[in-house]
Design an enzyme around this catalytic site. Structure first.
Site, mmCIF file in Angstrom:
data_model
loop_
_atom_site.group_PDB
_atom_site.id
_atom_site.type_symbol
_atom_site.label_atom_id
_atom_site.label_comp_id
_atom_site.label_asym_id
_atom_site.label_seq_id
_atom_site.Cartn_x
_atom_site.Cartn_y
_atom_site.Cartn_z
ATOM 1 N N LYS A 156 0.814 -1.222 0.000
ATOM 2 C CA LYS A 156 0.000 0.000 0.000
ATOM 3 C C LYS A 156 0.846 1.270 0.000
ATOM 4 C CE LYS A 156 -4.388 -1.630 1.852
ATOM 5 N NZ LYS A 156 -4.153 -3.053 1.665
ATOM 6 N N GLU A 237 -3.217 7.476 7.008
ATOM 7 C CA GLU A 237 -3.710 8.497 6.085
ATOM 8 C C GLU A 237 -4.973 9.135 6.646
ATOM 9 O OE1 GLU A 237 -4.016 6.137 2.612
ATOM 10 O OE2 GLU A 237 -6.001 5.350 3.093
ATOM 11 N N GLU A 312 -9.719 0.578 -6.419
ATOM 12 C CA GLU A 312 -10.732 0.997 -5.462
ATOM 13 C C GLU A 312 -10.531 2.460 -5.078
ATOM 14 O OE1 GLU A 312 -10.842 -1.678 -2.160
ATOM 15 O OE2 GLU A 312 -11.440 -3.379 -3.403
ATOM 16 N N ASN A 327 -6.484 -4.095 -6.436
ATOM 17 C CA ASN A 327 -6.470 -5.542 -6.247
ATOM 18 C C ASN A 327 -6.061 -6.204 -7.554
ATOM 19 O OD1 ASN A 327 -7.390 -5.621 -3.509
ATOM 20 N ND2 ASN A 327 -9.412 -5.044 -4.264
ATOM 21 N N ARG A 329 -6.149 -9.027 -9.009
ATOM 22 C CA ARG A 329 -6.771 -10.350 -9.132
ATOM 23 C C ARG A 329 -8.217 -10.170 -9.577
ATOM 24 N NH1 ARG A 329 -10.022 -9.714 -4.789
ATOM 25 N NH2 ARG A 329 -9.131 -8.783 -2.914
ATOM 26 N N PHE A 385 -23.205 -7.781 13.186
ATOM 27 C CA PHE A 385 -23.594 -7.826 11.769
ATOM 28 C C PHE A 385 -23.074 -9.075 11.054
ATOM 29 C CE2 PHE A 385 -23.466 -3.216 12.754
ATOM 30 C CZ PHE A 385 -24.826 -2.957 12.615
#
Length: 677
Positions: A156, A237, A312, A327, A329, A385
């Site tokens: 990243k 960040e 993304e 990503n 993939r 959730f």
């Protein structure tokens, strides 16, 4: 409306030739694999994965005439992906580090079977540059990008620097390796996001709003990153408050061509993991969509990317967008892109890996209709959730009989959901000409989806897709905690819904009583009096009691509940997993999960399970004198909230009354862990 319709007609006409070649809309799939027999790719592909994604890759391989090899752990020996493949090789015991992450065993399987290429799916080794290097060293094709792109985008910190250099919008933050987290967070300004440099899937991520949370978040994220990825480096960040998570699908070849295949809206998340996705997004206008797509392609070209990949972005309320990660993939949610473009992304990856150029230009890529994906998990949605559930699927029936419904799964009736792997059951996808049509189909599909033997998250999924805020498109990544601040509680019955449920339970009870009186269409006892036409009953639901009067005419029951008459009709097939009925002229599909002679019935209604008790008036009067079962006192015990392995035990007898587990042990949901004084 006229303008919108005209634009749609022009769009369809513009891409008519592309659609006729690449898009098939059927009851099961919304993409087409157009196989050119003159275009030679591979004879045999090994799929280094399991479950639904392994099955998904195999389906395309079979359409392309390619033989497939499955790898599996010993506990997956009878899995669906193993049965679907032409060959299968066991690569180790159940733990992933000894099987699906065991590069030595997988390389042996490749040599043994003579596989020419490997498709890694997603997860496991899909973004592992060392695996890609080992394949290249043995002249085996990795169906994905080269090692340079995997390395560049997998880190990243490095990916953010590369994105900046490629003129891609990035979130303000610290680009180096974090040493003094509190100092850096203070310089950026709170709130900040702490995340693992080598991370993904929401692991190793924390939001900090002050110095104390930064210290604690840095410690926990470091531990989680080291455990999950073998790399404890972190970056910090600026946290974009109330963002949308929107990603761009890219497709690039080895000849310098790259396309963006529109966006996917992935804002409905829990613990930074996606729950419901859709394509396209309700939020993007054509200009923002194009800008995001062009920046995604810029980044792909900057790292010489070749394959399918996903860039993304976080998007704020003003449509400012910022690079999040890439990503390298096939993405979990790729089916919804296939639905609106007609492209088979697995086929495109195989073609690109073989060295063929892309067949399409950017102007060929349409947005044709709307697609929605619900991730169906073996999880308890009432716990944070969704905490994992395990068990065997005692009954399983996918709603693929419904039009324009696609189910990507790798399980079947009798399959085990274990603690060793991701608890995903399937990806349920619905497609329609409009978003409203796709949503209605999703609602119907969830109602018709039969899953027994494990706890599942269909109650949560159905509540999300019918929520007024979701329907309006007003969503952010904070949707779930904002709408359910006290946690998810299931469907909340309205007065009308309560009457519908009570009336259906009463009608089902009477229908079962009538059925029990007959054998082969005749009354069981000849002296049985003439069939009754009216019944006085008591229905207990959610600590409330309702006196109801039931009358019957054929297959239709009229039930008076709280002074209001409700008409319920249906076939009343008590052997069927589904209970389709019409309630006051509104069609519904319920599921009878259980019923007994004592009148206890469990019904799945509008996605949520409700326990109902139907009694005669006399039995109801007498039951009031029965003592109630005293619930367990849990104030002095600690039970496991989910199945899993005990990582560490930090107390001993003496600190507490007793300890009932030890590090390394496997525990089930509800198992006693610690008893306090």
């Amino acid at each position: 409306m006229v303008t919108s319709t005209l634009q749609r007609v022009v769009l369809v006409a513009k891409h008519a030739s592309f659609q006729s070649r690449c898009c098939v809309v059927s009851s099961r799939v919304q993409y087409s694999t157009v196989y050119d027999s003159n275009e030679k790719t591979f004879d045999k592909i090994l799929i280094a994965n399991r479950g639904e994604i392994a099955c998904r890759v195999m389906k395309t391989c079979k359409k392309m005439g390619i033989k497939t090899v499955a790898v599996h752990s010993d506990v997956d020996a009878s899995a669906v992906h193993v049965k679907m493949a032409d060959e299968a090789v066991c690569v180790g015991p159940a733990p992933t580090n000894k099987s699906y992450l065991n590069m030595d065993a997988i390389m042996d399987a490749i040599r043994k079977t003579g596989s020419q290429a490997v498709h890694p799916g997603y997860g496991f080794l899909s973004e592992n540059k060392e695996f890609a290097k080992r394949l290249a060293a043995e002249d085996v094709v990795f169906i994905g990008p080269d090692t340079h792109a995997i390395h560049a985008m997998g880190d990243k910190i490095e990916s953010k620097l590369l994105a900046k250099a490629a003129n891609v919008n990035v979130i303000p933050g610290f680009d180096g390796v974090v040493e003094d987290a509190v100092k850096i967070a203070g310089e950026i300004g709170y709130p900040v996001m702490i995340k693992a440099s080598a991370g993904g899937g929401g692991k190793g991520m924390r939001i900090a709003w002050n110095d104390d949370e930064t210290r604690e978040g840095f410690r926990l994220s470091s531990q989680e990153a080291a455990s999950s990825f073998g790399d404890d480096r972190l970056l910090i960040e600026k946290f974009v408050d109330n963002p949308r998570h929107i990603e761009i699908q890219v497709l690039a070849d080895k000849h310098g061509n790259a396309l963006w295949l529109n966006e996917r809206e992935c804002s409905i998340q829990r613990r930074n993991q996606k729950v419901v996705e859709e394509a396209p997004s309700t939020f993007l206008d054509p200009e923002t969509r194009r800008a995001m797509g062009e920046q995604a392609v810029q980044l792909a070209k900057a790292v010489q990317y070749s394959s399918a990949g996903t860039v993304e972005f976080l998007v704020d309320s003003n449509k400012n967008f910022y690079f999040l990660e890439m990503n390298t993939r096939l993405q979990v949610e790729h089916p919804i892109t296939e639905c609106i473009t007609g492209l088979d992304l697995v086929q495109q990856m195989i073609r690109v890996a073989k060295g063929f150029p892309l067949l399409h230009k950017q102007e060929d890529i349409p947005i044709n209709g709307w697609a929605i994906e619900s991730r169906v998990y073996a999880e308890d949605p009432y716990k944070s959730f969704g905490l994992p559930s395990i068990g065997r699927l005692s009954q399983y029936q996918e709603p693929i009989n419904l039009p324009k419904v696609r189910v990507d799964s790798g399980i079947q009736e009798g399959s085990d959901i274990s603690i060793y792997y991701d608890p995903m059951i399937s990806k349920l996808v619905t497609y329609g000409a409009t978003r409203a049509e796709a949503l209605q189909r999703m609602e119907d599909a969830l109602d018709n989806y039969v899953i027994r033997g494990v706890t599942h998250n269909i109650p949560l999924l159905r509540e999300i897709i019918t929520h007024p805020r979701f329907i309006s498109g007003d969503i952010t990544t904070n949707f779930l905690p904002e709408e359910y601040p006290e946690g998810f509680k299931g469907h909340q019955l309205t007065s009308e819904g309560r009457r519908e449920l009570v009336a259906t339970a009463a009608a089902l009870y009477v229908s079962a009583q009538l059925r029990s009186q007959r054998f082969l269409g005749n009354l069981r006892v000849s002296t049985t009096p003439q069939e009754r036409r009216q019944w006085e009953l008591c229905v207990e639901l959610e600590k409330g009691s309702h006196a109801v009067a039931v009358s019957r005419s054929g297959s239709t029951f009229t039930v008076e509940v709280d002074g209001v008459k409700v008409e319920v009709s249906g076939e009343w097939n008590l052997a069927s997993a589904l209970l389709p009925v019409t309630i006051n002229r509104t069609p519904r599909v319920l599921q009878c999960l259980s019923r007994d002679a004592g009148g206890d019935i469990t019904l799945q209604y509008l996605g949520t399970q409700f326990k109902v008790r139907v009694l005669s008036q006399l039995v109801s009067t007498l039951s009031a004198h029965m003592p109630e079962k005293v619930p367990e006192d849990t104030s002095s015990i600690l039970r496991s909230p989910m199945p899993g392995s005990v990582v560490a035990v930090s107390v001993k007898p003496g600190d507490v009354k007793s300890v009932h587990c030890k590090a390394g042990e496997t525990v089930g949901e509800g198992d006693l862990l610690v008893q306090l004084e």
